[in-house]
Design a protein around this motif. Structure first.
Motif, short mmCIF file in Angstrom:
data_model
loop_
_atom_site.label_atom_id
_atom_site.label_comp_id
_atom_site.label_asym_id
_atom_site.label_seq_id
_atom_site.Cartn_x
_atom_site.Cartn_y
_atom_site.Cartn_z
N LEU A 147 40.74 40.34 48.94
CA LEU A 147 41.44 41.22 47.99
C LEU A 147 42.80 40.63 47.61
O LEU A 147 43.19 40.67 46.45
N GLN A 148 43.47 40.08 48.59
CA GLN A 148 44.78 39.51 48.29
C GLN A 148 44.65 38.29 47.38
O GLN A 148 45.47 38.08 46.48
N TRP A 149 43.61 37.51 47.60
CA TRP A 149 43.38 36.37 46.70
C TRP A 149 43.07 36.83 45.29
O TRP A 149 43.55 36.28 44.31
N ARG A 150 42.26 37.90 45.20
CA ARG A 150 41.95 38.42 43.87
C ARG A 150 43.19 38.90 43.17
O ARG A 150 43.38 38.68 41.98
N GLY A 151 44.05 39.55 43.96
CA GLY A 151 45.30 40.02 43.38
C GLY A 151 46.11 38.86 42.83
O GLY A 151 46.65 38.94 41.71
N LYS A 164 48.46 39.88 40.25
CA LYS A 164 49.03 41.01 40.97
C LYS A 164 49.08 40.69 42.46
O LYS A 164 48.40 41.34 43.26
N PRO A 165 49.84 39.69 42.84
CA PRO A 165 49.88 39.37 44.27
C PRO A 165 50.56 40.47 45.06
O PRO A 165 51.39 41.21 44.53
N ARG A 166 50.19 40.56 46.33
CA ARG A 166 50.81 41.61 47.15
C ARG A 166 52.16 41.12 47.65
O ARG A 166 52.22 40.10 48.36
N THR A 186 42.51 49.18 39.58
CA THR A 186 42.22 50.07 38.45
C THR A 186 41.48 51.31 38.93
O THR A 186 41.76 52.41 38.51
N ASP A 187 40.55 51.10 39.86
CA ASP A 187 39.74 52.23 40.30
C ASP A 187 40.40 52.87 41.51
O ASP A 187 39.95 52.69 42.64
N THR A 188 41.46 53.57 41.31
CA THR A 188 42.24 54.03 42.46
C THR A 188 41.51 55.08 43.27
O THR A 188 41.68 55.16 44.48
N SER A 189 40.70 55.89 42.62
CA SER A 189 40.02 56.95 43.38
C SER A 189 39.10 56.35 44.43
O SER A 189 39.08 56.77 45.58
N PHE A 190 38.40 55.33 44.02
CA PHE A 190 37.49 54.69 44.94
C PHE A 190 38.25 54.00 46.09
O PHE A 190 37.90 54.11 47.25
N PHE A 199 41.25 44.36 39.84
CA PHE A 199 42.63 44.10 39.44
C PHE A 199 42.76 43.78 37.95
O PHE A 199 43.82 43.39 37.49
N VAL A 200 41.62 43.89 37.22
CA VAL A 200 41.69 43.61 35.79
C VAL A 200 42.28 44.82 35.09
O VAL A 200 41.87 45.95 35.36
N ASN A 201 43.25 44.59 34.24
CA ASN A 201 43.88 45.71 33.53
C ASN A 201 42.85 46.44 32.69
O ASN A 201 41.93 45.84 32.14
N SER A 202 43.01 47.72 32.61
CA SER A 202 42.03 48.52 31.87
C SER A 202 41.98 48.10 30.41
O SER A 202 40.93 48.07 29.79
#
Lengths: 440, 860
Positions: B781-785, B790-792, B807-811, B852-855
């Motif tokens: 996940l951090q690599w994807r960011g 969007k690095p952590r 993007t999918d914060t609920s999940f 992490f892709v912008n909507s």
């Protein structure tokens, strides 16, 4: 005649025996010690076989080869066996009391496809043994192949301290016991062994309300309770107690004066000797100082006294409750004579000014023979509040006990050659009763 | 996962604890030591009986003393275990040990009058000591002493005796003593066994089992195919004869290996030549490979040979039988019958090698040359001028020089080759082109060498060079690159040196004339015109630069002289349909400047124009094989060479056909650094000359490489670059696909990188603990960011970062508590088996690539 001959024979055999058992060159023992072991015999056999093979008969080479094979099996098998094992050792809990049972847990993973037999645990026997047969190593009969095995057994540490005091290994000499290969075990946590305490039941307990636990407040200047006034700042005062409005008005620091606790405080000072205990006996005596101090502290904490313990250059100031007991016991468990002897700053005990309590009672726990003349003379130390608890060894001499018992300023005298628990309980009960009577 | 119950384990070793012997309990270890002592006692008794005249004087007292000791052990098992067993006990012990000495004296003096040797008596006492210590003293130390003594006794017995029974006893003793050692170890530890609970590590088991199965399958495959791997294992210890295995590298045994014999292991070894083999080999042995393949009746011819005398100390004479010689051919027919394919017999490795070559490959080893071609047959007509050979010393070795250094103007560097003749039987020296000098150890006479009529180095007046001879050759490496440039090529003519004089060949003169035709005079004014006549008459041997002196009249003289020396007429004859050949050669060289570039152009075009087909021969009635070849576009190597030779002649290059061996790089053996040349490597190619003296091999057959030429790095890079460009030009589709792939890779680099990471994590997440799997997921996940900008940051917790960035914060919000519980909760409270929901969320998060892709980006 026959008698003379027999006497001569007996004398000769005795002399021969003593000569044969005399160590003529003790300095060489460390170099030839291995010759007393099977691997030494085998090495000697190999050399003999080579010499015989070269000069006498070639079949002796076969002996050398066979013995070499034996040595190789006897060394490589254990080596490979421990290469395939990883493990960790730890205890089921982090604290116990001297003589109390605690479960030791060893986890081993065998990565080899064959079971491993005859593994030995080489660790601090005090921490993992049951204290009964010290020479018998703890062993694992078999660790199955491709498996993680969990071994548990009960240990009974008999000496206060922080364990393990040495690295733990898993070792094996299987199958031939020629050479022992070992591998470090990962240590999971440490075990604090608290000193054993004697239940001093005769101290009257404080009963009643919740206030009794923490004590009620009273209008004496202190650091607890409500504000009862203001005063100029003194070194050691907390910045949180500064009265900023007054400070601004007077242009100097003004602090709030608060109430103090109504709780009583006892100081227990364990007087350790200036030298490291040289022999086991001396060490055992000093250990009793710690046990007696622990018993006294525990009892006072149980009765909601504040306790200030001093041992060496360490100091603990605790409130009543389980947390206080743990702090005191941890301090005593971690106390190391050796470190204390090496550290020259033993007498420089500093209690922060703002934490210094008005002591309601003081105990000096010491060896009877360490009470100095100044103490004996009843100088500043000898106050109404100070109680001297001394230990000594009478070696069965009752008069020695009598001499010490009535010697000032000793308040309680414990003879370590008798039943310490019983003496302590009885004397404690007696002196408390006497004190109560005197007060009454 | 199954759990085994808690148990304290006792194994078979622990059962040694105690045994019942005759109703009395004795330690199992002690019983074993007693058995060892009895075995040793038996072995010693056997030896003593062997050496004794009266066996009963040995075995009777031994038996009695043994029985006494055992009886005492039974009667008073624990007597000696006390601190003071008593003097009587000590007396009995001493008596049982030393009785042998007085007994032997008694026997010798009273009974048999023969005694035992003193060492055997002492041995018998040791034997008794071993027995007594274990029987009378039930303590651990006594057991060890007894074991040690019996061990000593067996060492002695094995050394002293050759009796079968002693060996059997020794074997038994060995097994029992191993058991004793094991038992001793087990006895030491068995009191401290602790209880255990085992959990099989299934993952480990499966992986290892799979590896084992794979390994076994691989081994089975190797074993079944009898591949070279297994073969090399068999030959790990070189043998030669005897075992049925035969290894070339064998150094001793029944016979030396072939490499040692043939001096192949070290090229500097000249053993066979130094031997008398070279001196006494009188059998006719020339075996001409070319006539063997292309056919002519053999005629044996017996001739005498020259020899170098060596000191008699070289050893006794040996006779070696060599095969019959064959006469060398003097012509080469370009019209041949198709060769019938014969069923191949199993190859014998030793006989297949004609010769071994050490040196750079590819190399063409010249055996014969042909200059005249009549349309069907190549013959040699033009004899070469005899060359004065000179003996020079290079590195303390005598070399016979065919061509001195500096004589080849376009070749400055020398190459060194080693040739070892195995089955090739010919007086000719198989050598690469531009031979400089030859060396055979200890052959330091010039008259051993010469040149054949067709310009090949040879050892004249000899049926063949003896087998296993090692020849050291030095050749020039042509520097052709400059000759590809027209002006350089023209200038080259002034630097030809022949017999100490600079000359200009007819060919060069023609080349210069052509060059002048192509370039108007005006263009040449700026360049100095190198005229060779100046060289000949003006400077000769004084070393001045030939360009300095230019004279037209001298040029004519030079040409004449050159013509006398080197008549190239025969090398220019085109026996084929001239128009066709000229037209094609003109076509293929159009746009190529005069010079070596034309040679390159013609052979490279020819390689692409026709196909190599060894079976496609010209018909027997064919009068012009070149025309036929160009029409069918198929043929064997000699037709390629013939055609290329004709076409180059049409362009003004003197050419000749060469037969010999092609040292293929494929046959290079890295282990030995040698190239094996077999009968199959027989090959035909052509040579082109620039000055009529030095001939350069040119490869015209597809699939064969040109000999190595001398290139500077810049030239090499330049050639490589143009070759690369050419390759790209001729392979548009793969190049386009490759470029498209690169472009796609650059365009989708994030997607590719992320896919790789995801796959990696998916693989590692399939194993390992729940916690480690989760940590891998967080790593992903951090690599994807990072990839999606969007690095952590270090100061943000995982929860905050995920909630803010994804993007999918609920999940994510649903999953985060589970993650945090796994990461931070105490280990004891975490179950090792994740629940369904966790696994579902884990998979979703693992494969969710648009977290992490912008909507806005997502929508677009």
């Amino acid at each position: 005649m026959a008698k003379q001959i027999l006497a001569w024979a007996a004398h000769s055999s005795t002399r021969a025996n003593s000569m044969l058992n005399h160590d003529f060159c003790p300095w060489a023992n460390k170099y030839v010690y291995w010759l007393k072991k099977p691997i030494g015999w085998l090495t000697g056999g190999i050399l003999a076989g080579l010499l015989l093979g070269a000069f006498v008969a070639p079949q002796a080479f076969a002996i050398s080869a066979a013995l070499l094979g034996l040595i190789l099996v006897g060394t490589f098998w254990p080596y490979l066996a421990v290469r395939g094992v990883v493990g960790s050792i730890g205890w089921s809990r982090s604290r116990c009391i001297e003589g109390e049972e605690v479960e030791v847990q060893l986890t081993l993973t065998n990565r080899w496809p064959i079971p491993l037999w005859g593994l030995i645990i080489e660790a601090d026997s005090e921490a993992i043994g049951d204290g009964r047969n010290v020479d018998q190593p703890l062993a694992l009969a078999c660790v199955p192949p491709f498996s993680t095995s969990r071994f548990t057994w009960i240990a009974r540490p008999t000496r206060r301290g922080v364990y393990p005091q040495q690295q733990s290994f898993i070792a094996t000499g299987f199958p031939l016991g020629l050479w022992t290969a070992r591998r470090e075990l990962k240590q999971e946590g440490e075990l604090l062994v608290w000193p054993r305490t004697v239940a001093l039941k005769d101290l009257p307990q404080l009963g009643g309300k919740a206030d009794a636990v923490v004590g009620a407040t009273r209008d004496k200047a202190g650091y607890e309770g409500d504000v009862i006034g203001v005063r100029p700042f003194r070194d050691g005062d907390s910045l949180r107690s500064i009265h900023w409005a007054q400070t601004a008005r007077r242009e100097s620091l003004i602090v709030c004066e608060r109430q103090s606790k109504a709780q009583q405080t006892v100081v227990v000072n364990v007087r350790v000797s200036n030298e490291l205990p040289t022999d086991l006996q001396e060490r055992a005596n000093d250990e009793w100082l710690i046990r007696i101090a622990a018993s006294i502290c525990r009892e006072f904490i149980a009765h909601s006294w504040g306790v200030q313990l001093q041992i060496g250059d360490r100091i603990a100031l605790v409130e009543a409750g389980q947390r206080g007991t743990s702090t005191i016991m941890d301090l005593l468990a971690r106390f190391d004579w050796k470190a204390e002897a090496n550290d020259g700053s033993r007498n420089r005990i500093r209690v922060p000014a703002n934490r210094r309590q008005a002591e309601d009672m003081r105990f000096e726990v010491t060896r009877a023979n360490a009470i100095e003349a100044s103490d004996n003379a009843g100088s500043h130390k000898r106050t109404q509040k100070t109680r001297w608890v001394a230990v000594h060894r009478s070696n069965g001499d009752a008069t020695a006990n009598a001499v010490w018992r009535y010697r000032q300023p000793i308040w309680m005298l414990v003879d370590l050659d008798l039943d310490v628990d019983h003496q302590l309980q009885r004397q404690w009960e007696r002196v408390c009763h006497d004190t109560a009577s005197a007060a009454g | 996962m199954t759990q085994r119950p808690l148990r304290a384990k006792q194994t078979q070793f622990g059962k040694l604890g105690s045994k019942m012997i005759s109703g009395r309990v004795i330690s199992g270890q002690r019983g074993l030591v007693l058995l060892l002592a009895l075995l040793a006692s038996l072995a010693v008794t056997i030896i003593r009986i062997d050496a004794s005249w009266a066996p009963w004087t040995i075995w009777v007292p031994t038996l009695l003393s043994t029985l006494t000791a055992i009886a005492l052990m039974m009667v008073a098992p624990n007597r000696a275990a006390t601190n003071d067993p008593g003097r009587a006990w000590i007396f009995i012990t001493a008596l049982l040990i030393v009785y042998v000495l007085p007994w032997n004296i008694i026997v010798k003096s009273l009974l048999t009058h023969t005694g035992e040797p003193l060492e055997l008596v002492m041995l018998a006492m040791v034997q008794q000591a071993a027995l007594v210590s274990v029987t009378l003293y039930p303590i651990r130390k006594a057991e060890w002493i007894s074991g040690l003594l019996s061990f000593f006794l067996f060492v002695f017995c094995i050394t002293m005796s050759s009796a079968q029974l002693v060996y059997v006893l020794a074997g038994l003793y060995g097994l029992l003593s191993i058991w004793w050692l094991m038992g001793a170890y087990w006895e030491r530890i068995q009191g401290g066994f602790v209880a255990q609970q085992s959990v099989p590590v299934v993952r480990l088991r499966a992986s290892i089992l799979i590896s084992l199965v794979a390994l076994l399958l691989l081994l089975g495959y190797i074993g079944s195919t009898r591949s070279t791997t297994l073969g090399s294992l068999l030959g790990f210890i070189p043998t030669s004869g005897g075992s049925g295995e035969n290894d070339e590298s064998a150094r001793s045994g029944i016979g030396d290996g072939d490499r040692v014999v043939a001096a192949q292991e070290t090229a500097m070894s000249f053993g066979p030549v130094e031997s008398e083999l070279f001196l006494e080999d009188t059998s006719p042995s020339l075996y001409d490979m070319f006539t063997d393949i292309y056919g002519e009746a053999p005629k044996a011819k017996k001739r005498s040979e020259k020899a170098v005398s060596l000191p008699g100390s070289e050893g006794p004479s040996k006779h070696q039988h060599l095969s019959q010689s064959q006469k060398s051919s003097r012509e080469f027919s370009a019209v041949r019958r198709a060769k019938l394919e014969q069923a191949k017999k199993p190859e014998q490795k030793l006989t297949s090698a004609m010769l071994y070559l050490i040196g750079d490959v590819p190399t063409h080893l010249v055996m014969e040359t042909f200059d005249a071609f009549d349309g069907r047959q190549w013959t040699h007509q033009q004899p070469i001028q005899p060359t004065a050979l000179k003996l020079v010393t290079i590195g303390n070795k005598p070399y016979v020089q065919f061509s001195p250094k500096g004589s080849v103007p376009f070749a400055l560097k020398e190459q060194v080759y080693g040739v070892k003749l195995i089955n090739l039987k010919s007086p000719r020296i198989p050598s690469p082109h531009l031979l400089s000098s030859v060396h055979i150890d200890k052959v330091d006479r010039v008259d051993f060498y010469g040149k054949t009529r067709d310009d090949v180095a040879e050892m004249p007046e000899r049926e063949h060079i003896p087998q296993l001879t090692v020849l050291h050759l030095r050749t020039f490496m042509p520097h052709l690159h400059k000759l590809r440039d027209a002006s350089e090529f023209r200038r080259f003519g002034s630097r030809v040196k022949l017999d100490g004089n600079y000359v200009t060949s007819e060919f060069v003169r023609k080349a210069q004339a052509d060059f002048d035709q192509l370039h108007p005079e005006g263009e040449l004014l700026s360049q100095p015109l190198p005229l060779p006549d100046a060289v000949i008459d003006g400077i000769g041997s004084d070393g001045q630069s030939p360009q300095q002196d230019v004279s037209a009249t001298n040029a004519e003289t030079a040409v004449e002289k050159t013509n006398e020396a080197n008549s190239f007429e025969v090398h220019y004859q085109i026996a084929s349909e001239r128009e066709l050949v000229e037209k094609l050669s003109d076509d293929w060289t159009s746009g190529v400047s005069r010079g070596w570039g034309e040679v390159d152009a013609i052979v490279s075009r020819l390689k692409g124009y026709c196909q190599l087909d060894a079976t496609s021969n010209a018909p027997e009635e064919c009068e012009d094989v070149v025309q036929h070849f160009l029409s069918t576009k198929r043929g064997p190597d000699y037709l390629f060479a013939t055609t290329a030779a004709m076409m180059l002649r049409a362009r003004g290059f003197p050419t000749r056909l060469v037969t010999g061996f092609y040292a293929d790089p494929k046959d290079f053996e890295y282990a030995t650094g040698q190239t094996v040349i077999r009968k199959d490597d027989l090959h035909t190619w052509l040579q082109v000359s620039l000055d009529g003296v030095h001939w350069i091999s040119v490869e015209a057959t597809p699939g064969y490489l040109n000999p190595i030429e001398d290139l500077s790095f810049i030239e090499w890079a330049e050639l490589g670059f143009w070759e690369f460009c050419r390759w790209i030009w001729f392979h548009p589709i793969p190049v386009a696909l490759f470029m498209a792939g690169i472009a796609w890779g650059v365009w989708s680099r994030i997607w590719i990188f992320e896919t790789c990471l995801t796959l990696w994590v998916a693989v590692v997440a399939s194993m390992g603990t729940l916690r480690s799997r989760t940590l891998w997921l967080i790593w992903l996940l951090q690599w994807r960011g990072r990839l999606y900008g969007k690095p952590r940051p270090n100061h943000k917790t995982l929860r905050r970062w995920l909630c803010e960035s994804s993007t999918d914060t609920s999940f994510v919000r649903n999953f985060i508590p589970q993650l945090e519980r796994l990461l931070y909760a105490p280990a004891q409270t975490i179950s090792h088996e994740p629940d369904q929901e966790f696994q579902k969320n884990f998979r979703l998060l693992l494969w969710e690539r648009k977290l992490f892709v912008n909507s806005s980006k997502q929508n677009t």
